[in-house]
Scaffold this motif. Sequence first.
Motif, short mmCIF file in Angstrom:
data_model
loop_
_atom_site.label_atom_id
_atom_site.label_comp_id
_atom_site.label_asym_id
_atom_site.label_seq_id
_atom_site.Cartn_x
_atom_site.Cartn_y
_atom_site.Cartn_z
N MET A 1 0.62 7.77 11.38
CA MET A 1 -0.17 8.05 10.33
C MET A 1 -1.82 9.00 10.67
O MET A 1 -2.58 9.28 10.45
N LYS A 36 1.84 4.79 10.79
CA LYS A 36 1.99 4.39 8.91
C LYS A 36 2.79 2.94 9.18
O LYS A 36 3.49 2.59 9.68
N GLU A 71 -2.51 11.62 9.18
CA GLU A 71 -1.44 12.46 8.30
C GLU A 71 -1.43 13.52 8.75
O GLU A 71 -1.25 15.02 7.93
N ARG A 89 -8.39 8.84 -0.01
CA ARG A 89 -7.40 7.82 0.49
C ARG A 89 -7.67 7.47 1.29
O ARG A 89 -6.37 6.73 2.08
N HIS A 167 -4.08 5.59 1.43
CA HIS A 167 -3.27 5.32 1.72
C HIS A 167 -3.42 4.44 3.57
O HIS A 167 -2.77 4.00 3.84
N LEU A 199 1.33 -0.42 2.58
CA LEU A 199 -0.09 0.30 2.84
C LEU A 199 -0.96 -0.03 4.23
O LEU A 199 -0.85 -1.09 5.18
#
Length: 348
Positions: A1, A36, A71, A89, A167, A199
């Motif tokens: 992430m 993530k 990302e 985001r 995100h 999240l």
Amino acid sequence: MIRIEQLHKTYPLERNAKSQAPAVAALSDINLHIKKGEIFGIIGRSGAGKSTLIRTLNMLERPSSGKVLIEGEDITTLDNDGLHRLRQRIGMIFQHFNLLSAKTVAANIDWPLKITGKYTPQERAARVTELLALVGLSEQRDKYPAQLSGGQKQRVGIARALANTPHLLLCDEATSALDPETTQAILRLLLDINRKLGLTIVLITHEMQVIRNICDRVAVIEGGRIVESGEVAEVFLHPQHAVTRSMVAESTPFSSETALLPSTVPGASQLRGLLVRLTYVGDITYQPILSSIAAATPALITILQGTIARIKDTPYGQLLVEIRGEAADIAQVFTTLDQHNIRHEVLA
Ligand SMILES: Nc1ncnc2c1ncn2[C@@H]1O[C@H](COP(=O)(O)OP(=O)(O)OP(=O)(O)O)[C@@H](O)[C@H]1O
């Protein structure tokens, strides 16, 4: 992430020209990987570099060198349009909430939806209602920030940060202005949101309790460098760096060496055996291991202090014991402890 690679940030001389202060190396060689869906905590003392570090994750602060990959995209190279898209985001909440005082709760939450220009008024209204329910503020929708408690203000901050379905949520000392009970409620809400929405959350704090209650992993920052990082249980129960040890000690009266100095233990000056700290994590916490050991050895084990607590969802126990007996019997006790994965440290 998120992948941070060789990140450096120096606040330049010019900014401090009036005071003639030298340039400040706020971050040096930061390398971090945040997965993530995890809650990742960054802890450090005042001036350690926490705010600078978290603000590089949405380019509110530009690093002097290094990469910040979110990302897969290196956000240090983004132009203004790219930054605008990035910030949709990424949600952020702040210590002092940063709400618009002239707008109602509902209008504060609507604001980020409105400025994207992407939604119809009906879509926005439906989303605001959904967010109000998520943070438990449906009854307060028409109130103004001044009419809310600190905890309610932070709930508005959280709802606003989640409006555009980010995100990633960045939390900048989100509970530092709140009393302990409200802090717990806000931490529970963050954990709930993390689980419900999957999240990723990155938070900075100077309080070990915050890390212990909700984080999966933690990095300790000192003098602009990461001095220690890992799973929270590991860092909390076996802190390696002096700064980590002192912050752990402040957050629990029991788990540090300073708290275990013989003078704090009743009768410790009369110790006739070894002073040993036992630490165990997980299901074993609730098993009668000590009784089994005591039954199988002629060594005498006296419990001097003990605690059972939780690190996020994981129970752990710590016992301070005196073990008396022949060397071979004590060695046998240690072997049995090893077999049950109970860590033992001889303190005196
Ligand atoms: N705009 C700035 N100009 C110059 N130096 C700065 C600036 N912002 C921060 N610093 C310096 O950079 C270092 C790191 O500051 P930072 O605010 O990131 O620390 P922190 O860990 O968040 O501290 P706190 O918990 O007190 O907010 C400190 O020495 C601080 O004085």
